[in-house]
Design a protein around this motif. Structure first.
Motif, short mmCIF file in Angstrom:
data_model
loop_
_atom_site.label_atom_id
_atom_site.label_comp_id
_atom_site.label_asym_id
_atom_site.label_seq_id
_atom_site.Cartn_x
_atom_site.Cartn_y
_atom_site.Cartn_z
N ALA A 350 43.95 45.11 1.95
CA ALA A 350 42.92 44.14 2.34
C ALA A 350 43.44 43.23 3.44
CB ALA A 350 42.50 43.33 1.13
N GLU A 351 44.72 42.86 3.36
CA GLU A 351 45.31 42.00 4.39
C GLU A 351 45.35 42.73 5.73
OE1 GLU A 351 46.98 38.89 6.42
OE2 GLU A 351 45.99 38.92 4.46
N GLU A 352 45.63 44.02 5.71
CA GLU A 352 45.62 44.81 6.95
C GLU A 352 44.26 44.72 7.64
OE1 GLU A 352 46.61 48.81 6.02
OE2 GLU A 352 48.77 48.50 6.16
N LYS A 353 43.20 44.83 6.84
CA LYS A 353 41.85 44.80 7.41
C LYS A 353 41.57 43.42 8.02
CE LYS A 353 40.11 48.38 4.32
NZ LYS A 353 40.27 49.41 5.37
N ARG A 354 42.03 42.35 7.35
CA ARG A 354 41.83 41.01 7.90
C ARG A 354 42.51 40.88 9.25
NH1 ARG A 354 43.34 39.69 2.57
NH2 ARG A 354 41.55 39.16 1.24
N ARG A 355 43.70 41.43 9.37
CA ARG A 355 44.44 41.35 10.63
C ARG A 355 43.75 42.14 11.74
NH1 ARG A 355 50.93 41.52 9.08
NH2 ARG A 355 50.86 39.80 7.57
N LYS A 356 42.95 43.12 11.33
CA LYS A 356 42.19 43.89 12.32
C LYS A 356 40.83 43.27 12.60
CE LYS A 356 44.28 48.34 11.02
NZ LYS A 356 44.04 49.70 10.44
N GLY A 357 40.59 42.08 12.04
CA GLY A 357 39.33 41.40 12.27
C GLY A 357 38.21 41.85 11.37
N ILE A 358 38.55 42.57 10.30
CA ILE A 358 37.55 43.05 9.34
C ILE A 358 37.62 42.17 8.10
CG2 ILE A 358 36.77 45.00 7.96
CD1 ILE A 358 38.25 46.84 9.93
N ASN A 359 36.51 41.58 7.73
CA ASN A 359 36.47 40.73 6.55
C ASN A 359 36.19 41.59 5.32
OD1 ASN A 359 36.13 38.87 4.54
ND2 ASN A 359 34.65 37.60 5.65
N PRO A 360 37.19 41.76 4.44
CA PRO A 360 36.98 42.62 3.25
C PRO A 360 35.82 42.15 2.39
CG PRO A 360 39.31 42.09 3.54
CD PRO A 360 38.55 41.21 4.50
N ASP A 361 35.53 40.84 2.42
CA ASP A 361 34.46 40.31 1.58
C ASP A 361 33.08 40.77 2.06
OD1 ASP A 361 36.37 39.00 0.08
OD2 ASP A 361 36.28 37.19 1.32
N GLU A 362 33.00 41.20 3.33
CA GLU A 362 31.72 41.63 3.89
C GLU A 362 31.54 43.13 3.79
OE1 GLU A 362 31.62 40.16 7.84
OE2 GLU A 362 31.50 38.04 7.26
N ARG A 363 32.54 43.82 3.31
CA ARG A 363 32.44 45.28 3.20
C ARG A 363 31.93 45.67 1.83
NH1 ARG A 363 35.53 48.52 6.49
NH2 ARG A 363 36.30 49.78 4.75
N SER A 364 31.34 46.84 1.76
CA SER A 364 30.87 47.35 0.47
C SER A 364 32.06 47.69 -0.41
CB SER A 364 30.01 48.60 0.68
OG SER A 364 29.77 49.26 -0.55
N ALA A 365 31.88 47.49 -1.70
CA ALA A 365 32.93 47.86 -2.65
C ALA A 365 33.19 49.36 -2.64
CB ALA A 365 32.55 47.41 -4.05
N LEU A 366 32.25 50.13 -2.08
CA LEU A 366 32.39 51.59 -2.06
C LEU A 366 33.01 52.09 -0.76
CD1 LEU A 366 28.96 52.63 -3.62
CD2 LEU A 366 31.14 52.25 -4.78
N ASP A 367 33.27 51.20 0.19
CA ASP A 367 33.87 51.63 1.46
C ASP A 367 35.27 52.19 1.22
OD1 ASP A 367 31.67 50.92 2.85
OD2 ASP A 367 32.47 49.05 3.67
N GLY A 368 35.66 53.10 2.09
CA GLY A 368 37.00 53.67 1.99
C GLY A 368 37.05 55.02 1.36
N VAL A 369 35.92 55.51 0.84
CA VAL A 369 35.88 56.86 0.28
C VAL A 369 35.51 57.83 1.40
CG1 VAL A 369 34.80 58.41 -1.39
CG2 VAL A 369 35.21 56.01 -2.00
N PRO A 370 36.36 58.78 1.74
CA PRO A 370 36.07 59.70 2.85
C PRO A 370 34.72 60.39 2.69
CG PRO A 370 38.34 59.96 2.13
CD PRO A 370 37.68 59.05 1.14
N ARG A 371 33.99 60.45 3.79
CA ARG A 371 32.63 61.01 3.78
C ARG A 371 32.61 62.49 3.39
NH1 ARG A 371 30.71 60.95 9.52
NH2 ARG A 371 32.09 62.76 9.56
N ASP A 372 33.62 63.25 3.81
CA ASP A 372 33.57 64.69 3.63
C ASP A 372 34.40 65.19 2.45
OD1 ASP A 372 31.88 65.04 5.80
OD2 ASP A 372 33.54 65.07 7.23
N LEU A 373 34.73 64.31 1.52
CA LEU A 373 35.43 64.78 0.32
C LEU A 373 34.54 65.75 -0.46
CD1 LEU A 373 37.14 61.71 -1.42
CD2 LEU A 373 38.26 63.71 -0.44
N PRO A 374 35.14 66.71 -1.17
CA PRO A 374 34.33 67.53 -2.08
C PRO A 374 33.55 66.63 -3.03
CG PRO A 374 36.54 68.43 -1.87
CD PRO A 374 36.55 67.12 -1.16
#
Length: 493
Positions: A350-374
């Motif tokens: 989460a800290e990595e994302k903040r450093r990249k200018g991404i606010n983890p609090d504004e992201r969906s709790a489901l983000d981060g799951v690869p789209r093309d997983l089985p």
């Protein structure tokens, strides 16, 4: 009174190679210290009545070389502060493989001690002369007491110093065998340039620790090589080969490939690796991991050709991520168990994302799951993420009730001959509920289904074998007979 230490090099042991300046300094020294008395030049000092104090006793009172060098440097600085000007003599050249001099350079300024260094013939001078190679061809000097295989570069002449004894030679051998073949010829040099004491021995690598005579003046030389048997064990060679394959002079098929054209290969190779893991087959796993690594190399090479990144950028990014996300290993945080380590990982992610200018609090709790997983695997990960924020069942009984509910809805859709899309939707709901059940029994649904697939294959092949024994084909049997062999196969699991 000015506190000062003058460090002089005694050379390799040949008196004719000792510089005039060093000899005059030794003769005029008010107080002379030598790191070790085990050096050919000591006889010359004694013959000329030059008194000295050696630190050999320090070696006997400490368990490790770093402790020895630390103690010597500490004593020298203290004595210089007390008595003023002292001379410290070391084997070879003071600036070549001499840890005590490095420590003195670090400590003398803070202690107010003036430090002067006078050169002497290094063991490297005799190494180049006696082994007959020019260091400008490519050369590296390594310490036998700190020799990770990652430092070895076969395209360079490699000299390994401070091979004091057989135990050290054995450690060196094990490190070298990570890169070089067991029968690769290495050269051992003892007392190079010292008349009457010099010995040069060539042996296959596996015999390196079977030799006798290792001591303070021993070293190992590995000539540079372009041999495939050596270079093919290096990552640099893999990068070079993939670059050649993609070059205008390389392979026509490899040149034509794009990220999209070999996308499926990455997936296929991943599943082939998983198969070797399930089969517990290390040799097959070795080969399949290589095939998977090739896909990574090819995709990285394509980007290198456009100037976006190289495989070394990939490695750098991975190293930085691993260091950052493991503060309990590389930082000042703690983790007493796997759950605490995972929490640290998630926090740092989460800290990595903040450093990249991404606010983890504004992201969906489901983000981060690869789209093309089985789909089965994706459902499992989606549910785990939802469960982290409290969107989950309380107990397994509730989940099993949901499974029964979804099964009833599927039966109803089928019995009512509802549209195919509706039946498929109800089937999906049932599978999703079953994945939930898998979580509650702490089973990965992908692994559970893979286990059942393997079980089905074993039992079905038993049916095939029984039919072959009886000289029958599937056209000559019926479901009742196949069910009989299926039940028999279940007893063999």
């Amino acid at each position: 009174m000015c506190a000062a230490i003058t460090v002089v090099g005694l050379g390799t042991g040949d008196a004719d190679q000792l510089t005039l300046g060093v000899w005059k300094t030794l003769q005029s020294a008010k107080r002379l210290f030598v790191r070790t008395e085990r050096h050919p030049m000591m006889a010359m000092l004694r013959d000329h009545g030059i008194a000295y104090t050696s630190f050999d006793s320090v070696y006997e009172s400490h368990e490790s070389f770093p402790d020895v060098y630390d103690a010597i440097a500490t004593k020298l600085v203290a004595w210089a502060a007390e008595s003023g000007d002292i001379v410290y003599a070391v084997p070879g050249h003071p600036m070549v493989a001499e840890a005590t001099v490095r420590l003195l350079r670090e400590r003398c300024p803070d202690a107010g001690v003036e430090l002067a260094i006078m050169g002497g013939e290094s063991f490297l001078d005799q190494t180049f002369l006696r082994f007959g190679f020019d260091p400008i061809e490519g050369f590296q000097l390594l310490d036998a007491h700190d020799l990770p295989s990652s430092l070895l570069q076969p395209k360079l002449h490699t000299v390994i110093g401070q091979v004091y004894d057989t135990f050290t030679a054995s450690d060196v051998k094990l490190s070298l065998m990570e890169v070089y073949p067991d029968d690769y010829e290495v050269v051992v040099g003892h007392a190079l340039g010292v008349s009457g004491e010099e010995r040069i021995v060539r042996v296959p690598l596996y015999e390196l620790d079977r030799l006798e005579g290792y001591g303070n003046l021993s070293l190992i030389w590995l000539p540079q090589t372009e041999a495939d048997s050596v270079r093919n064990r290096t990552f640099a060679r893999l990068h070079e080969i993939v670059g050649i394959l993609r070059s205008p002079e390389g392979c026509p098929w490899d040149r034509e490939q794009t990220h999209q054209s070999i996308r499926k290969n990455l997936i296929e190779e991943t599943y082939e690796v998983l198969e070797t893991i399930d089969d517990d087959d290390p040799l097959a796993m070795q080969e399949e991991l290589g095939d998977l690594l090739l896909q990574i190399m090819l995709h990285s090479q394509m980007e290198e050709e456009t100037g976006t990144f190289t495989v070394y950028d990939v490695i750098n990014g991975l190293n930085e991520k691993l260091l950052f996300r493991h503060p309990h290993v590389f930082g000042d945080q703690a983790a007493g168990n796997a759950d605490e380590a995972l929490r640290n990982w998630d926090q740092m992610k989460a800290e990595e994302k903040r450093r990249k200018g991404i606010n983890p609090d504004e992201r969906s709790a489901l983000d981060g799951v690869p789209r093309d997983l089985p789909a089965l695997m994706k459902a499992y990960k989606l549910q785990k993420k939802a469960a982290k924020v409290g969107f989950d069942w309380d107990k397994l009984e509730d989940v099993l009730a949901k499974v029964e509910e979804e099964l009833a809805e599927l039966k109803q859709a089928v019995a009512g001959e509802e549209p195919h899309e509706r039946q498929m939707s109800e089937l999906g709901d049932l599978l999703f509920a079953v994945v939930n059940a898998a979580r509650f029994v702490k089973a990965d649904p992908e692994e559970a289904l893979a286990m059942t697939n393997r079980k089905f294959i074993r039992r079905f092949r038993h049916i095939e074998e029984q039919l072959r024994i009886r000289g029958k084909s599937f056209d000559q049997t019926d479901l009742l007979e196949m069910e009989q062999w299926w039940q028999e196969a279940k007893t063999l699991d």
